[in-house]
Design a protein around this motif. Structure first.
Motif, PDB file in Angstrom:
ATOM      1  N   ASP A  85       0.834  -1.201   0.000  1.00 16.53           N
ATOM      2  CA  ASP A  85       0.000   0.000   0.000  1.00 16.53           C
ATOM      3  C   ASP A  85       0.871   1.254   0.000  1.00 16.53           C
ATOM      4  N   ILE A  86       1.378   1.618  -1.166  1.00 17.09           N
ATOM      5  CA  ILE A  86       2.292   2.755  -1.276  1.00 17.09           C
ATOM      6  C   ILE A  86       1.587   4.058  -0.885  1.00 17.09           C
ATOM      7  N   GLY A  87       0.318   4.185  -1.166  1.00 16.00           N
ATOM      8  CA  GLY A  87      -0.408   5.394  -0.784  1.00 16.00           C
ATOM      9  C   GLY A  87      -0.390   5.608   0.722  1.00 16.00           C
ATOM     10  N   ARG A  88      -0.773   4.607   1.474  1.00 19.78           N
ATOM     11  CA  ARG A  88      -0.743   4.718   2.943  1.00 19.78           C
ATOM     12  C   ARG A  88       0.683   4.823   3.449  1.00 19.78           C
ATOM     13  N   TRP A  89       1.618   4.124   2.798  1.00 18.69           N
ATOM     14  CA  TRP A  89       3.030   4.184   3.186  1.00 18.69           C
ATOM     15  C   TRP A  89       3.547   5.616   3.061  1.00 18.69           C
ATOM     16  N   LEU A  90       3.199   6.299   1.995  1.00 20.98           N
ATOM     17  CA  LEU A  90       3.657   7.677   1.787  1.00 20.98           C
ATOM     18  C   LEU A  90       3.151   8.626   2.871  1.00 20.98           C
ATOM     19  N   GLU A  91       2.004   8.321   3.459  1.00 21.03           N
ATOM     20  CA  GLU A  91       1.473   9.152   4.537  1.00 21.03           C
ATOM     21  C   GLU A  91       2.364   9.134   5.766  1.00 21.03           C
ATOM     22  N   LEU A  92       3.273   8.164   5.853  1.00 16.92           N
ATOM     23  CA  LEU A  92       4.201   8.097   6.979  1.00 16.92           C
ATOM     24  C   LEU A  92       5.265   9.186   6.917  1.00 16.92           C
ATOM     25  N   PHE A  93       5.450   9.807   5.746  1.00 18.51           N
ATOM     26  CA  PHE A  93       6.554  10.732   5.510  1.00 18.51           C
ATOM     27  C   PHE A  93       6.127  12.190   5.642  1.00 18.51           C
ATOM     28  N   THR A  94       7.059  13.023   6.110  1.00 17.81           N
ATOM     29  CA  THR A  94       6.846  14.463   6.081  1.00 17.81           C
ATOM     30  C   THR A  94       6.907  14.916   4.621  1.00 17.81           C
ATOM     31  N   ASP A  95       6.363  16.087   4.336  1.00 17.47           N
ATOM     32  CA  ASP A  95       6.405  16.605   2.968  1.00 17.47           C
ATOM     33  C   ASP A  95       7.833  16.795   2.467  1.00 17.47           C
ATOM     34  N   ASP A  96       8.745  17.150   3.370  1.00 22.54           N
ATOM     35  CA  ASP A  96      10.145  17.399   2.997  1.00 22.54           C
ATOM     36  C   ASP A  96      11.078  16.233   3.353  1.00 22.54           C
ATOM     37  N   ALA A  97      10.513  15.056   3.495  1.00 25.38           N
ATOM     38  CA  ALA A  97      11.299  13.878   3.881  1.00 25.38           C
ATOM     39  C   ALA A  97      12.419  13.603   2.881  1.00 25.38           C
TER      40      ALA A  97
ATOM     41  N   ARG B 238       6.093  11.643  12.010  1.00 30.24           N
ATOM     42  CA  ARG B 238       6.258  11.174  10.628  1.00 30.24           C
ATOM     43  C   ARG B 238       7.743  10.970  10.333  1.00 30.24           C
ATOM     44  N   ILE B 239       8.020  10.234   9.290  1.00 25.04           N
ATOM     45  CA  ILE B 239       9.406   9.973   8.891  1.00 25.04           C
ATOM     46  C   ILE B 239       9.952  11.210   8.185  1.00 25.04           C
TER      47      ILE B 239
ATOM     48  N   GLU C  54       7.099  13.775  -3.135  1.00 25.77           N
ATOM     49  CA  GLU C  54       6.813  13.464  -4.539  1.00 25.77           C
ATOM     50  C   GLU C  54       7.939  12.636  -5.167  1.00 25.77           C
ATOM     51  N   ALA C  55       9.179  12.966  -4.885  1.00 27.70           N
ATOM     52  CA  ALA C  55      10.305  12.178  -5.406  1.00 27.70           C
ATOM     53  C   ALA C  55      10.275  10.760  -4.831  1.00 27.70           C
ATOM     54  N   ILE C  56       9.911  10.652  -3.578  1.00 29.26           N
ATOM     55  CA  ILE C  56       9.810   9.338  -2.930  1.00 29.26           C
ATOM     56  C   ILE C  56       8.684   8.536  -3.575  1.00 29.26           C
ATOM     57  N   ARG C  57       7.552   9.174  -3.786  1.00 33.48           N
ATOM     58  CA  ARG C  57       6.422   8.495  -4.442  1.00 33.48           C
ATOM     59  C   ARG C  57       6.814   8.000  -5.822  1.00 33.48           C
ATOM     60  N   GLN C  58       7.459   8.848  -6.592  1.00 33.61           N
ATOM     61  CA  GLN C  58       7.848   8.493  -7.956  1.00 33.61           C
ATOM     62  C   GLN C  58       8.747   7.251  -7.964  1.00 33.61           C
ATOM     63  N   TYR C  59       9.676   7.189  -7.052  1.00 32.76           N
ATOM     64  CA  TYR C  59      10.628   6.091  -6.991  1.00 32.76           C
ATOM     65  C   TYR C  59       9.951   4.785  -6.543  1.00 32.76           C
ATOM     66  N   PHE C  60       9.077   4.869  -5.555  1.00 36.00           N
ATOM     67  CA  PHE C  60       8.522   3.664  -4.931  1.00 36.00           C
ATOM     68  C   PHE C  60       7.140   3.261  -5.435  1.00 36.00           C
ATOM     69  N   MET C  61       6.492   4.062  -6.275  1.00 32.67           N
ATOM     70  CA  MET C  61       5.089   3.819  -6.603  1.00 32.67           C
ATOM     71  C   MET C  61       4.817   2.432  -7.185  1.00 32.67           C
ATOM     72  N   ASP C  62       5.771   1.846  -7.870  1.00 31.35           N
ATOM     73  CA  ASP C  62       5.547   0.542  -8.490  1.00 31.35           C
ATOM     74  C   ASP C  62       6.135  -0.622  -7.686  1.00 31.35           C
ATOM     75  N   THR C  63       6.592  -0.348  -6.482  1.00 34.41           N
ATOM     76  CA  THR C  63       7.199  -1.408  -5.673  1.00 34.41           C
ATOM     77  C   THR C  63       6.310  -2.646  -5.554  1.00 34.41           C
ATOM     78  N   PRO C  64       5.033  -2.529  -5.172  1.00 35.79           N
ATOM     79  CA  PRO C  64       4.214  -3.751  -5.057  1.00 35.79           C
ATOM     80  C   PRO C  64       4.053  -4.498  -6.377  1.00 35.79           C
ATOM     81  N   LYS C  65       4.105  -3.783  -7.488  1.00 36.35           N
ATOM     82  CA  LYS C  65       3.958  -4.407  -8.810  1.00 36.35           C
ATOM     83  C   LYS C  65       5.206  -5.200  -9.193  1.00 36.35           C
TER      84      LYS C  65
END
Length: 148
Positions: A23-35, A118-119, A55-66
């Protein structure tokens, strides 16, 4: 566990291990905006060593479960620190790589630094060789993390 319930770095690290496989969406909620996410050994593979901002973190990890099918973490060893805002752990990750069908086995060392529940910093140490083998080379690995 959601970020609103995670009080310190140790809880955030546990939530990271729980959410990143599926669940990358919920995972991203763990991070601060400037993480910041750091991978000290990634440069040798042509991968980014540092990701700045959610956003950079999301871009990198968004396909991890796939790409990392059935990703699980076992043999998790947590190390207590004197700072509640810092958590350290070692873990073994296992998955099947979707593109190749190869088994991925990796040992990780993880550091989490928290700010306001948050992280703010996630640093991950891993051996590049298992990834290269499981993905069938550098180019395939870079594509999987949107770094090509």
């Amino acid at each position: 566990m959601t970020a609103t319930h995670a009080r310190d770095a140790a809880h955030l690290l546990d939530a990271h291990l729980e959410l990143i496989p599926s669940d990358i969406g919920r995972w991203l909620e763990l991070f601060t905006d400037d993480a910041v996410v750091e991978f000290p050994y990634a440069a040798g593979l042509g991968l980014p060593e540092r990701l700045e901002g959610r956003e950079a973190i999301r871009q990198y990890f968004m396909d991890t479960p796939k790409h990392f099918l059935g990703l699980t973490f076992t043999n998790v060893r947590r190390y207590h620190t004197t700072e509640p805002d810092i958590a350290l752990a070692e873990a073994h990750g296992s998955a099947t790589i979707a593109a190749t069908g190869s088994t991925y086995e990796q040992d990780y060392v993880m550091l989490v630094k928290a700010r306001n529940g948050r992280i703010s910093l996630y640093r991950e140490y891993w051996n590049p060789v298992p990834g290269l083998r499981a993905f069938g080379g550098e180019q395939n690995l870079r594509k999987a993390v949107n770094a090509s």
